[in-house]
Design an enzyme around this catalytic site. Structure first.
Site, PDB file in Angstrom:
ATOM      1  N   LYS A   1       1.926  -7.529  -2.277  1.00 12.46           N
ATOM      2  CA  LYS A   1       0.478  -7.475  -2.474  1.00 12.46           C
ATOM      3  C   LYS A   1       0.043  -8.500  -3.507  1.00 12.46           C
ATOM      4  CE  LYS A   1      -1.179  -3.039  -2.272  1.00 12.46           C
ATOM      5  NZ  LYS A   1      -1.190  -1.585  -2.609  1.00 12.46           N
TER       6      LYS A   1
ATOM      7  N   GLY B   1     -10.169  -5.791  -0.864  1.00  9.77           N
ATOM      8  CA  GLY B   1     -10.687  -5.809   0.509  1.00  9.77           C
ATOM      9  C   GLY B   1      -9.598  -5.737   1.568  1.00  9.77           C
TER      10      GLY B   1
ATOM     11  N   GLU C   1       5.619  -3.221  -3.794  1.00 16.52           N
ATOM     12  CA  GLU C   1       5.818  -1.782  -3.964  1.00 16.52           C
ATOM     13  C   GLU C   1       6.367  -1.186  -2.686  1.00 16.52           C
ATOM     14  OE1 GLU C   1       1.797  -0.580  -5.111  1.00 16.52           O
ATOM     15  OE2 GLU C   1       1.204  -0.325  -3.032  1.00 16.52           O
ATOM     16  N   LYS C   2       6.814   0.055  -2.771  1.00 19.65           N
ATOM     17  CA  LYS C   2       7.355   0.772  -1.619  1.00 19.65           C
ATOM     18  C   LYS C   2       6.261   0.876  -0.558  1.00 19.65           C
ATOM     19  CE  LYS C   2      10.360   3.596   0.313  1.00 19.65           C
ATOM     20  NZ  LYS C   2      11.314   2.735   1.030  1.00 19.65           N
TER      21      LYS C   2
ATOM     22  N   GLU D   1      -7.491   4.928  -7.029  1.00 21.07           N
ATOM     23  CA  GLU D   1      -6.983   5.105  -5.662  1.00 21.07           C
ATOM     24  C   GLU D   1      -5.501   5.479  -5.659  1.00 21.07           C
ATOM     25  OE1 GLU D   1      -9.999   2.289  -3.116  1.00 21.07           O
ATOM     26  OE2 GLU D   1      -7.995   1.495  -3.474  1.00 21.07           O
TER      27      GLU D   1
ATOM     28  N   ARG E   1     -15.981   0.064 -10.626  1.00 21.61           N
ATOM     29  CA  ARG E   1     -17.383  -0.126 -10.185  1.00 21.61           C
ATOM     30  C   ARG E   1     -17.778   1.065  -9.329  1.00 21.61           C
ATOM     31  NH1 ARG E   1     -16.093  -0.786  -4.890  1.00 21.61           N
ATOM     32  NH2 ARG E   1     -14.214  -1.976  -4.456  1.00 21.61           N
TER      33      ARG E   1
ATOM     34  N   VAL F   1     -18.708   2.078  -2.179  1.00 21.62           N
ATOM     35  CA  VAL F   1     -19.523   2.305  -0.982  1.00 21.62           C
ATOM     36  C   VAL F   1     -19.623   3.813  -0.695  1.00 21.62           C
ATOM     37  CG1 VAL F   1     -19.641   1.904   1.510  1.00 21.62           C
ATOM     38  CG2 VAL F   1     -18.814   0.082  -0.003  1.00 21.62           C
TER      39      VAL F   1
ATOM     40  N   ARG G   1     -19.499   4.709   8.034  1.00 26.12           N
ATOM     41  CA  ARG G   1     -20.054   3.374   7.755  1.00 26.12           C
ATOM     42  C   ARG G   1     -20.538   2.789   9.074  1.00 26.12           C
ATOM     43  NH1 ARG G   1     -16.428   0.232   3.233  1.00 26.12           N
ATOM     44  NH2 ARG G   1     -15.790   2.068   2.042  1.00 26.12           N
TER      45      ARG G   1
HETATM   46  P1  ADP Z   1      -7.269  -3.585  -1.558  1.00 22.18           P
HETATM   47  O1  ADP Z   1      -7.560  -3.672  -3.024  1.00 22.18           O
HETATM   48  O2  ADP Z   1      -7.082  -4.924  -0.914  1.00 22.18           O
HETATM   49  O3  ADP Z   1      -8.219  -2.684  -0.831  1.00 22.18           O
HETATM   50  P2  ADP Z   1      -5.277  -1.461  -1.757  1.00 22.18           P
HETATM   51  O4  ADP Z   1      -4.126  -1.555  -2.666  1.00 22.18           O
HETATM   52  O5  ADP Z   1      -6.421  -0.587  -2.188  1.00 22.18           O
HETATM   53  O6  ADP Z   1      -5.815  -2.943  -1.438  1.00 22.18           O
HETATM   54  O7  ADP Z   1      -4.831  -0.979  -0.321  1.00 22.18           O
HETATM   55  C1  ADP Z   1      -5.728  -0.906   0.783  1.00 22.18           C
HETATM   56  C2  ADP Z   1      -5.099  -0.132   1.934  1.00 22.18           C
HETATM   57  O8  ADP Z   1      -3.857  -0.785   2.342  1.00 22.18           O
HETATM   58  C3  ADP Z   1      -4.670   1.297   1.591  1.00 22.18           C
HETATM   59  O9  ADP Z   1      -5.730   2.214   1.750  1.00 22.18           O
HETATM   60  C4  ADP Z   1      -3.589   1.513   2.649  1.00 22.18           C
HETATM   61  O10 ADP Z   1      -4.137   1.746   3.923  1.00 22.18           O
HETATM   62  C5  ADP Z   1      -2.880   0.170   2.693  1.00 22.18           C
HETATM   63  N1  ADP Z   1      -1.758   0.124   1.705  1.00 22.18           N
HETATM   64  C6  ADP Z   1      -1.784  -0.401   0.477  1.00 22.18           C
HETATM   65  N2  ADP Z   1      -0.592  -0.226  -0.167  1.00 22.18           N
HETATM   66  C7  ADP Z   1       0.214   0.428   0.705  1.00 22.18           C
HETATM   67  C8  ADP Z   1       1.570   0.929   0.635  1.00 22.18           C
HETATM   68  N3  ADP Z   1       2.309   0.767  -0.452  1.00 22.18           N
HETATM   69  N4  ADP Z   1       2.057   1.578   1.725  1.00 22.18           N
HETATM   70  C9  ADP Z   1       1.299   1.743   2.834  1.00 22.18           C
HETATM   71  N5  ADP Z   1       0.034   1.305   2.964  1.00 22.18           N
HETATM   72  C10 ADP Z   1      -0.517   0.653   1.919  1.00 22.18           C
END
Ligand code: ADP
Length: 453
Positions: A162, A168, A204-205, A279, A296, A299, A343
């Site tokens: 990531k 987003g 991450e996992k 989250e 912040r 939505v 939405r």
């Molecule tokens: P962003 O900031 O881009 O929205 P997030 O970290 O909030 O990224 O992750 C967005 C979505 O991506 C999560 O709601 C989930 O659906 C998927 N996701 C993120 N991290 C993981 C993970 N470690 N394992 C499985 N799905 C993930």
């Protein structure tokens, strides 16, 4: 020191959230200034604000993201504060600092706190230190694909790469096997570099079938922190939320209390103020793991407003005025009933391709337990330059069944003509027996997508 009540606020945003913030200001007796791009000249937020200033051409980089134009508009109109909404400059610590030095209150957390939460792997380290459960993963930015490989070996595949500055749902790569890692690392790095101007990655996992659960928080400027329950946002397409609800069927009272207590400690220690969302992902065994903080308003805040009876946007403004949570909140936070948000995006419901254009007919539903947050109206034009969110339809019921049936009838009374919207997709989701039984995870929407998408 509590400051004086605001007389005038500039809203550095557009669309439904700008209208939402104007509504809160009107109820608080605060004057409003809208800013708009040339493409938004006829937008509702321009019409409903007391004053409006054009800040540049359609492209966000030259209007809604143009800090000097926004600060000039604020200075010309002599506002006390700026509400950034979500997206655009809302999580930009540099902008919060510019506001501070211009003696304009930024309605959000302090710049240092936005900065900490915005660097995702630092936010992970902070939460881990504070005893909040965090997904196993790297302890800092990954220096090389070799380091990523070592970390992945330790925690076991699959893993997800990531972007540290990501958002987003973009810039993520799932890695199933060691031989895929180097290639995906390079891809994620270049995508992160161009999308977020930082190539930093962490790992991450990866949870194959997670539920997305998030906690709404409010902090005042006197170390007070309150947790306003959770929302479930597992109904997503391409990692972007489509439908949200509160409370989550998957979270037990004990879990809510345990995570709530840990978050209260962590956020008070961070000096967190204003609204925010923490989250988590829930794994297949029902355990919750922190993934990120959104510093912040979000939505999906209206579902929490329905079940708690707390106006989150008014709270944000009152917090920024220096008031304490005890003065702002009506009493202890309790969750009552059930709320769902759909939405309504201007997009093809089968392909998710954006559908800008003129809306030739528009009718929003109403009645008991129904709320519509929108900027749209008959004959308005959905510009192609911005997010496709057209409206949010939120329903409240005494229980989840009532909220679902109310949503179904409200969707059937929501008319948008001239462009495609996500309404038919929401109707299919709500009619699905697994959705109705609460049996879903973030993969759920794939069943409605054409094969291979
Ligand atoms: P962003 O900031 O881009 O929205 P997030 O970290 O909030 O990224 O992750 C967005 C979505 O991506 C999560 O709601 C989930 O659906 C998927 N996701 C993120 N991290 C993981 C993970 N470690 N394992 C499985 N799905 C993930």
């Amino acid at each position: 020191m509590p400051s004086a009540p605001f007389k005038k606020i500039l809203i550095a945003n557009r669309g439904e959230i700008a209208v939402r913030i104007i509504s809160a200001c009107k109820e608080l007796g605060i004057q409003t200034v809208a800013v708009y791009s040339e493409a938004d000249r006829y937008s509702s937020h321009v019409r409903f604000a007391d004053q409006a200033i054009c800040i540049g051409p359609a492209k966000s980089a030259r209007s809604y993201l143009d800090q000097p134009s926004i600060i000039s508009a604020a200075e010309i109109t002599n506002v006390d504060a700026i509400h950034p909404g979500y997206g655009f400059l809302s999580e930009n610590p540099g902008f919060a600092e510019v506001c501070e030095t211009s003696e304009i209150k930024f309605i959000g957390p302090k710049p240092a706190v936005i900065r900490l939460m915005g660097v995702k792997e630092q936010a992970r380290a902070f939460m881990r230190q504070m005893g909040v459960p965090v997904l196993p993963g790297s302890t800092g930015v990954l220096g090389s694909p070799e380091e990523a490989l070592e970390t992945a070996e330790c925690i076991g595949y699959p893993v997800i790469l990531k972007a540290s500055a990501g958002g987003g749902g973009r810039g993520m790569r799932v890695v199933n096997r060691p031989d895929e890692l180097a290639g995906l690392f390079a891809q994620a790095q270049s995508e992160a570099g161009s999308a977020f101007s930082s190539p930093d990655l962490y790992l991450e996992k990866y949870i194959a079938a997670p539920r997305h659960i998030e906690f709404q928080v409010l902090g005042d400027e006197h170390q007070g922190v309150e947790i306003l329950g959770e929302r479930e946002c597992s109904i997503q397409r391409r990692h972007q939320k489509l439908l949200e609800e509160s409370p989550s069927l998957a979270v037990s009272d004990a879990q809510r209390a345990e995570i709530g207590a840990a978050l209260r400690r962590a956020l008070a220690a961070a000096g967190y103020s204003n609204a925010g969302t923490v989250e988590f992902l829930m794994d297949e065994d029902g355990k919750l793991y922190f993934i990120e903080v959104n510093a912040r308003v979000q939505v999906e805040h209206p579902v929490t407003e329905f079940v708690t009876g707390i106006d989150i946007v008014k709270s944000q403004i009152r917090i920024a005025q220096g008031e304490r949570l005890e003065e702002i909140l009506p009493g202890p936070v309790t969750l009552r009933g059930h709320a769902i948000e759909c939405r309504i995006n201007a997009e093809n419901p089968d392909t998710f391709v954006p559908s800008p254009g003129r809306i030739t007919g528009f009718h929003a539903p109403g009645g008991i337990g129904v709320r519509v947050d929108t900027w749209a109206y008959t004959d308005c034009v959905v510009p192609p330059y911005y997010d496709s969110l057209l409206a949010k339809l939120i329903t409240y019921g005494n229980d989840r069944g009532e909220a679902i049936r109310r949503m179904q009838r409200a969707l059937s009374m929501f008319i948008v003509e001239g462009i495609y919207t996500s309404i038919p997709l929401h109707q299919r989701i709500l009619a699905d027996p697994d959705f109705q039984a609460g049996k879903f995870d973030t993969n759920f929407v794939k069943r409605f997508m054409p094969a291979g998408k």
